[in-house]
Design a protein around this motif. Structure first.
Motif, mmCIF file in Angstrom:
data_model
loop_
_atom_site.group_PDB
_atom_site.id
_atom_site.type_symbol
_atom_site.label_atom_id
_atom_site.label_comp_id
_atom_site.label_asym_id
_atom_site.label_seq_id
_atom_site.Cartn_x
_atom_site.Cartn_y
_atom_site.Cartn_z
ATOM 1 N N UNK A 335 0.838 -1.202 0.000
ATOM 2 C CA UNK A 335 0.000 0.000 0.000
ATOM 3 C C UNK A 335 0.867 1.243 0.000
ATOM 4 N N UNK A 336 0.306 2.324 -0.523
ATOM 5 C CA UNK A 336 0.959 3.636 -0.476
ATOM 6 C C UNK A 336 -0.040 4.645 0.062
ATOM 7 N N UNK A 337 0.475 5.701 0.716
ATOM 8 C CA UNK A 337 -0.416 6.731 1.257
ATOM 9 C C UNK A 337 0.298 8.068 1.266
ATOM 10 N N UNK A 338 -0.484 9.129 1.151
ATOM 11 C CA UNK A 338 0.032 10.496 1.194
ATOM 12 C C UNK A 338 -0.550 11.210 2.401
ATOM 13 N N UNK A 372 2.891 -7.411 5.104
ATOM 14 C CA UNK A 372 2.652 -6.255 4.230
ATOM 15 C C UNK A 372 3.894 -5.369 4.149
ATOM 16 N N UNK A 373 3.915 -4.587 3.074
ATOM 17 C CA UNK A 373 4.924 -3.545 2.859
ATOM 18 C C UNK A 373 4.173 -2.279 2.490
ATOM 19 N N UNK A 374 4.582 -1.162 3.039
ATOM 20 C CA UNK A 374 3.872 0.098 2.749
ATOM 21 C C UNK A 374 4.868 1.222 2.519
ATOM 22 N N UNK A 375 4.432 2.176 1.723
ATOM 23 C CA UNK A 375 5.189 3.403 1.471
ATOM 24 C C UNK A 375 4.301 4.581 1.862
ATOM 25 N N UNK A 376 4.709 5.336 2.873
ATOM 26 C CA UNK A 376 3.931 6.471 3.369
ATOM 27 C C UNK A 376 4.741 7.741 3.212
ATOM 28 N N UNK A 377 4.084 8.776 2.721
ATOM 29 C CA UNK A 377 4.728 10.077 2.542
ATOM 30 C C UNK A 377 4.050 11.065 3.484
ATOM 31 N N UNK A 378 4.828 11.755 4.285
ATOM 32 C CA UNK A 378 4.269 12.716 5.238
ATOM 33 C C UNK A 378 5.205 13.902 5.386
ATOM 34 N N UNK A 379 4.695 14.955 6.045
ATOM 35 C CA UNK A 379 5.465 16.171 6.298
ATOM 36 C C UNK A 379 5.808 16.229 7.784
#
Length: 465
Positions: A335-338, A372-379
């Protein structure tokens, strides 16, 4: 004869005072500040002049003959400071009043004050002359004795004819002789003191050098150990590299040879399958070579960083497309999330950013068997010294085998992996994280890791906004 007895007594007293002063100096004020040593020297010289008067020869009720001028001679040679010499002369003269305030006492004050001024004038010559110490000492002793005799003849209460004809012929030669003797004794004391100081400095220097040698030995041993470890890692790397290179090359050579020799008998699906394997082997080989080249460029400082506007929201989409097949093949959820309030663009090198994230995701999939593997982008905002810095954080999280805390720093070193058996079980050269770490620094950011054995890992790439 009485003058000679008195002068010898004075000399013995001055030698005793000098010896006691030497003992006191050695055991009390050796390491004292300079101003305290200077003050002690002045007090000693004045006291020596006073004790000479105390044990001097009393010619009459108020007239005293002594060697109170000798401390001035020694001070002129050992500590040629004009103001100090004037102070010693005046103070020694004033102490003559402690034996009674008389005309003879005031004559003694004038005499010693004039001698102090003369010695102050001589000190300029003593400091600047290139003559030997013995020559300087002889000149000072002669002049001070002569000036002392002249002062007594001019300012003294004894009739000058009597002094010149009866007293001076005895006191002047005796004063000269005993001044020389005392000066030689003091010179010997001073040389011994200098030798002791030199021995102390030599011992201190040897101790310092010994400590430095011990430290250097420890550093050399550590470097030798590091070189041995580095050599071991390089050997392991070469062994791994030969395996990594040999595997795709063997596939390419064997399959291409098989196609060449059995071109007519192979079916179309078999040819396509063999071609696909050759293609993947070539890509693996190219990736390996690119990693080695990137590492060598980073270490040589020749890797070019080309910064431009990078669309933040596109990065997860591109990576999701690249790793979707890998996730399906291994049966993992990807999964990916912004996060919220993300900047639309980032000024950085798109190729290098994606290269870092591909390395992190490749490792995450490689070491995750299920989950699972995830990529999350945050500030994220960080403050230090009232300065706020905004960071764009790319978090790659997995539910894999995890890394022991003591190995967190090791995995970012070239040719190193968390476990030496990893290269045998999972493949790879151990270059990915090292290159990614170097690239992140070139982009102005850094990489962190949070992991425990059996609880997965979180690798975070921080890039400045």
């Amino acid at each position: 004869m009485d003058y000679l007895k008195m002068f010898f007594v004075n000399t013995a007293l001055l030698i005793t005072v000098a010896y006691l002063a030497n003992l006191i100096y050695k055991h009390t004020i050796t390491h004292a500040p300079d101003y305290l040593k200077r003050l002690s020297w002045i007090v000693l010289a004045i006291f020596a002049g006073w004790i000479s008067s105390f044990f001097g020869y009393r010619l009459g009720e108020h007239v005293i003959f002594d060697l109170r001028f000798v401390p001035l001679i020694i001070a002129t040679l050992a500590y040629p400071q004009p103001l100090v010499l004037v102070l010693i002369g005046v103070a020694t003269g004033l102490l003559r009043l402690t034996f009674g305030i008389t005309e003879a006492a005031w004559a003694g004050v004038i005499n010693l004050s004039l001698l102090g001024i003369c010695c102050a004038a001589l000190s300029f010559w003593v400091r600047r002359s290139a003559a030997s110490v013995r020559f300087k000492g002889g000149v000072v002793i002669l002049l001070v004795n002569l000036i002392n005799a002249i002062n007594i003849a001019v300012f003294g209460v004894i009739p000058y004819r009597e002094y010149l004809l009866e007293i001076m012929p005895v006191t002047l030669p005796a004063g000269l002789l005993l001044s020389v003797v005392f000066a030689l004794i003091i010179l010997d004391f001073q040389q011994e003191l200098l030798r002791n100081e030199q021995i102390k400095r030599a011992n201190a220097l040897l101790s310092t050098q010994t400590e430095e040698l011990k430290k250097n030995k420890i550093v050399l041993e550590e470097r030798a150990e590091q070189l041995m470890i580095a050599s071991q890692f390089k050997s392991e790397f070469l062994a791994t590299m030969s395996h990594e290179l040999r595997t795709p090359l063997n596939s390419i050579i064997n399959l291409s040879q098989l196609i060449e020799e059995n071109e007519d008998s192979l079916s179309q699906p078999e040819v396509r399958e063999f071609g696909a394997i050759i293609h993947r082997s070539g890509e693996d080989l190219l990736t390996l070579i690119n990693d080695i080249l990137d590492l060598s460029k980073v270490e040589a400082g020749q890797l070019d960083i080309i910064k431009e506007e990078l669309n933040v929201s596109e990065i997860p989409l591109l990576l999701a497309m690249q790793f979707a097949v890998t996730a399906r093949q291994k049966g993992l959820e990807f999964t990916t999330s912004l996060g919220e309030s993300l900047p639309p663009t980032l000024h950085s090198d798109p190729q290098r950013v994606q290269q870092i994230l591909r390395n992190l995701l490749s490792n995450a999939f490689k070491f995750t068997k299920e989950g699972r593997v995830s990529l999350n982008v945050r500030l994220e905002q960080q403050r230090s010294d009232r300065i706020r810095q905004d960071w764009l954080v790319f978090e790659v999280k997995d539910s894999g085998m995890g890394i022991p805390p003591e190995r967190h720093a090791v995995i970012f070193e070239a040719f190193r992996q968390a476990d030496p058996t990893i290269s045998r079980n999972y493949g790879g050269t151990g270059l990915g994280l090292s290159i990614s770490n170097d690239l992140s620094r070139l982009l102005g950011g850094y990489i962190t890791v949070q992991s425990k054995v059996g609880h997965g890992s979180v690798f975070s790439l921080y890039l400045p906004v």
